[in-house]
Motif scaffolding. Structure first.
Motif, short mmCIF file in Angstrom:
data_model
loop_
_atom_site.label_atom_id
_atom_site.label_comp_id
_atom_site.label_asym_id
_atom_site.label_seq_id
_atom_site.Cartn_x
_atom_site.Cartn_y
_atom_site.Cartn_z
N GLU A 26 0.83 -1.18 0.02
CA GLU A 26 -0.06 0.09 0.09
C GLU A 26 1.02 1.35 0.04
OE1 GLU A 26 -3.64 -2.16 2.48
OE2 GLU A 26 -2.40 -0.35 3.37
N ILE A 27 1.93 1.18 0.65
CA ILE A 27 2.84 2.49 0.95
C ILE A 27 3.27 2.81 -0.47
CG2 ILE A 27 4.97 3.11 1.93
CD1 ILE A 27 4.09 1.89 4.51
N ASP A 28 3.90 1.64 -1.10
CA ASP A 28 4.62 1.52 -2.42
C ASP A 28 3.45 2.22 -3.44
OD1 ASP A 28 6.65 -1.34 -2.13
OD2 ASP A 28 6.79 0.64 -1.56
N ALA A 29 2.18 1.72 -3.49
CA ALA A 29 1.18 2.44 -4.33
C ALA A 29 1.15 3.90 -4.01
CB ALA A 29 -0.05 1.62 -4.10
N VAL A 30 1.07 4.23 -2.67
CA VAL A 30 0.97 5.71 -2.62
C VAL A 30 2.02 6.50 -2.83
CG1 VAL A 30 0.64 7.38 -0.82
CG2 VAL A 30 -0.64 5.17 -0.72
N GLY A 39 12.47 0.82 -12.22
CA GLY A 39 11.09 1.00 -11.88
C GLY A 39 10.84 2.52 -11.54
N GLU A 40 9.70 2.82 -11.65
CA GLU A 40 9.03 4.42 -11.28
C GLU A 40 9.57 4.70 -10.27
OE1 GLU A 40 5.18 6.05 -13.33
OE2 GLU A 40 4.65 5.41 -10.96
N ALA A 41 9.46 4.02 -9.03
CA ALA A 41 9.75 4.39 -7.81
C ALA A 41 11.16 4.67 -7.55
CB ALA A 41 9.23 3.49 -6.62
N ASP A 42 12.05 4.01 -8.22
CA ASP A 42 13.65 4.22 -7.99
C ASP A 42 14.27 4.81 -9.22
OD1 ASP A 42 14.36 0.56 -7.89
OD2 ASP A 42 13.17 1.84 -9.09
N ALA A 43 13.59 5.19 -10.29
CA ALA A 43 14.20 5.67 -11.43
C ALA A 43 15.08 7.07 -11.31
CB ALA A 43 13.04 5.71 -12.48
N GLY A 44 16.15 6.97 -11.79
CA GLY A 44 16.78 8.39 -11.74
C GLY A 44 16.11 9.40 -12.84
#
Length: 822
Positions: free
Chosen positions: A667-671, A709-714
């Motif tokens: 859930e936190i990752d989605a947010v 990934g979108e969350a950790d992309a530069g």
């Protein structure tokens, strides 16, 4: 009439103010009384709740005391019955323990004998294994060094390529000079350092072989190669003796085939220190003197070099040392294996005796364990019963004391309720009286306000009449003066219009001539632009073709580099697998991998081989886990069973926690992803807008790097200033980088505004035009953010609403000075 009305208004206003003050005081007092009333009511409700809770608590305590008294009687009966059973069980256990101790002593003596033989055998096996491992280590090291010697690993690259090429021919040289010399260990490093190049000489039989070797170097291996032709027919001359110096040829033993080489070093001597070398070089300038610390002095020339860790001479010495150690290791291994075999026979004999005594002891132990378990169970039951009885008695005493405390608290709360009821009645009476007084004051205030309003209306009518007459008189005077002024101004304008008409006609004629000239200039510029555009397109085509060829070449180079890296990784994996197989063969089979490869084993299918390996590992783990026989296995099993149940429940709790935590993380990752996407889009739009504003055009944007990934992309910043092609921000100039960074900062501020922002000389690399755009941007954003700008630019200072001058008259001490603006 106006003065009379004003005096009546003043009297009514004074009376109204007095009434308003009295009414306000009454209302303030009423509010205070109502606050007290609310506090009293709240306190009364709280105490009533406490009284109700106290009554319920007293009832529950009394019911609990009655139940505990019943449990106390039951516990006393249970303690008496368990004590009788426990005494009987202890008598039976004492009789069984006496017979068990006798068998245990016999088994203990047998186990000590077995343990002594077992330990001696294990030590002997371990020592033999260590000796075997040392032997294999020597063998592997000797093999490795032999391969290095064969491959000429310590020779120059040209010599290595030469010998690698000659292996495929029907001819090979005798070797290098280092293969034909022996040096005393004391002088080995000095000789190896001094003759570093000469030791790489390739020794050949005759001149023809030397010419053939040089031809190979020229055609194949390239580089430089020195050849030494064998000549054993002549005895070399001895070097001249020098006091305090040892001839270098005296510490080197040459093979007869290369003994003539000693003449090449006949002028080289070894001395104790560099001072002695300088002293002898003055007397013998044609000789070379080598100090023991490595310096070489020849005439007025001195040299020194860092000694190499390994060389051909040290390699030969290490091979001889390993041969000697290998022979000693073989003898020691054979002796230790015979000793271990003798101890193994003694271990088997003592093990059979221990097994017979263990069976007899197990039967006696079973009976003792049963009786002991019964004794412990009864003792535990007795402890639990006594503990339950003690806890019950203490709980009854505690509850009785708690009940008495609750009754005392109940009496205090009831008395406080009576006092609160009396205070509440007094407050209600006072509120009623003050409310009546406030109502009377409000009625009087309304009457006075109506009278005051009538008087104010009458005064306003009189004021309006006076002001109307005054305005009419002033208006008539202004109109007369205005008409006179307009007449004079009209005559002046007529004269000016005639003059301007003549000037305009003349201006039109000159502009028409200028227009014709500009049209001709425009035509010439259009032709120049067309020709320049054609040349630019041709250059762009050539540039595109060159970039395509460069990309193809770069791609081919990258593919070869990738192939090289893959081969290096495969080589490392193969070496690692070989090392692992070697260690596994020694640990599991007590043999080297070479000896295992010499034997023949029938190959198993892959599926059956994996099953056999799993079965082998399982049996090996079971044997290691069994260890010695545990006499307390039954009790430890029960403890382990209880521990297993507890750990099972804990394991299930951990699994549930992991599941819940994983869900929360998802859930936190989605947010986070949603918020990141929203923030990135908003900041990217703000960056594009700010970039265009600061550069006066162009294009700038933020891009997510590929491969993540979108969350950790530069994030990559791409900028295209006006008149330039789209490129990475790292390729911009200093001023362009500064403006791009400012555009990103402004985008961040607009997405999440901050009350303050400090900018330290950010306009230093900017020109005047960019400084103006930057200053305008700061002015626009100053409505939401307070900017503190440190600058030396006068254009930026003009934007500021407040200026502070800072100077440093003394080192490390700053102070503020006044700034005067003209």
């Amino acid at each position: 009439e106006k003065h009379i009305v004003e005096r009546d208004i003043e009297q009514r206003t004074t009376s109204l103010s007095n009434l308003a003050e009295s009414s306000t005081a009454e209302e303030r007092a009423i509010e205070q009384l109502r606050g007290q009333q609310f506090e009293t009511v709240g306190r009364e409700a709280s105490i009533r709740n406490q009284v109700s809770s106290s009554k319920e608590l007293i009832g529950r305590i009394r019911a609990h005391v009655e139940r505990l008294e019943s449990e106390e009687a039951t516990a006393r009966t249970q303690v008496s019955d368990v004590e009788i059973q426990l005494n009987t069980a202890r008598e039976e256990h004492s009789g069984q323990q006496a017979g068990f101790d006798q068998l245990k002593n016999q088994l203990h003596a047998a186990e000590e004998t077995y343990s002594k033989y077992k330990t001696g055998h294990a030590d002997a096996v371990q020592i033999a294994a260590d000796a075997k491992a040392q032997e294999e280590s020597f063998r592997h090291r000797l093999q490795t060094i032999g391969e290095l010697a064969v491959q000429r690993a310590y020779s120059t690259e040209c010599v290595q390529r030469f010998f690698n090429h000659t292996r495929s021919l029907d001819w090979s040289p005798l070797g290098i000079l280092a293969d034909f010399v022996e040096v005393e260990p004391e002088y080995e490093s000095l000789v190896e350092d001094f003759l570093r190049r000469e030791l790489q000489y390739v020794v050949v039989v005759d001149r023809a072989q030397a010419e053939r070797a040089l031809a190979i170097v020229k055609d194949v291996s390239k580089g430089r190669l020195d050849c030494l032709v064998r000549n054993g027919s002549r005895t070399p001359e001895l070097p001249a003796p020098i006091e305090g110096a040892i001839p270098l040829s005296g510490v080197i033993r040459f093979d007869d085939r290369v003994s003539h080489f000693s003449e090449s070093i006949g002028d080289a001597y070894i001395v104790d220190n560099v001072d002695r070398a300088w002293e002898l070089s003055e007397r013998y300038p044609r000789c070379a003197f080598i100090s023991r610390s490595g310096e070489v002095v020849r005439g007025h020339l001195v040299s020194w070099g860092e000694p190499e860790a390994h060389g051909p001479l040290s390699l030969k010495r290490e091979i001889r040392e390993l041969d000697r150690k290998m022979t000693m290791a073989l003898r020691r291994t054979a002796t230790l294996q015979e000793y271990a075999a003798g101890l193994d026979r003694l271990v088997k004999e003592s093990e059979s005796l221990k097994a017979r005594l263990s069976l007899e002891l197990q039967e006696a132990e079973k009976a003792i364990l049963n009786s002991d378990h019964r004794v412990r169970s009864l003792a535990a039951d007795l402890d639990r019963a006594e503990q339950r009885l003690t806890v019950t008695i203490a709980e009854i005493a505690r509850l009785v004391e708690e009940c008495e405390e609750a009754e005392r608290s109940l009496a205090g709360h009831e008395h406080e309720l009576v006092e609160i009821a009396a205070r509440k009645a007094d407050v209600d009476e006072e509120i009623q009286s003050r409310s009546e007084r406030s109502e009377q004051l409000r009625t009087q205030t309304d009457l006075l306000r109506r009278d005051l309003a009538g008087l104010q209306s009458q005064l306003a009518v009189l004021e309006e009449r006076r002001s109307t007459v005054t305005r009419e008189i002033g208006t008539l005077a202004e109109q007369a003066a205005d008409l006179e002024e307009r007449s004079n101004h009209a005559e002046t304008q007529i004269q000016q219009s005639v003059e301007q008409q003549e000037q305009t006609r003349e201006r039109i004629r000159s502009l028409e001539e200028r227009r014709r000239e500009l049209v001709q200039e425009r035509d010439r510029l259009d032709e120049a632009i067309v020709s320049a555009t054609t040349s630019l397109e041709q250059l762009r085509g050539e540039l595109h073709e060159a970039e395509s060829r460069w990309d193809e070449t770069r791609g081919l180079l990258d593919s070869w580099k990738d192939r090289h890296n893959v081969l290096e990784i495969e080589k490392t994996q193969v070496d690692s697998d070989l090392k692992h197989l070697s260690e596994t063969c020694f640990n599991e089979l007590n043999e080297t991998i070479e000896s295992v490869c010499l034997n023949f084993f029938e190959a198993l299918p892959p599926g059956e081989l994996e099953i056999q390996e799993q079965e082998f590992r399982g049996l090996r783990e079971k044997i290691d886990a069994m260890g010695a026989v545990n006499m307390m296995a039954v009790e430890e099993y029960q403890q382990a069973e209880d521990r297993f149940q507890f750990l099972t429940s804990q394991h299930q709790d951990l699994l549930d926690s992991i599941r819940d935590t994983t869900q929360a993380i998802d859930e936190i990752d989605a947010v986070c992803r949603r918020q990141f996407k929203e923030a990135f889009e908003a900041i990217n739009a703000g960056f594009t807008q700010a970039f265009v504003h600061l550069f006066g055009g162009g294009h700038g944007e933020l891009r997510l790097l590929d491969g993540a990934g979108e969350a950790d992309a530069g994030v990559e910043i791409v900028a295209q200033p006006p008149g330039k092609k789209l490129q990475n921000v790292l390729l911009l100039s200093g001023g362009e980088k500064a403006l791009t960074a400012l555009a990103l900062l402004i985008a961040l501020f607009r997405y999440k505004p901050s009350p303050f922002c400090v900018l330290d000389e950010v306009d230093a690399p900017l020109d005047d035009a960019n400084v103006d755009r930057f200053a305008q941007m700061v002015r626009d954003m100053s409505e939401q953010t307070q900017f503190i700008v440190i600058t030396h630019s006068k254009r930026t200072m003009e934007t500021a609403s407040t200026l502070y001058g800072v100077t440093m008259e003394e080192p490390g001490i700053s102070k503020i000075v006044s700034v005067r603006l003209n």
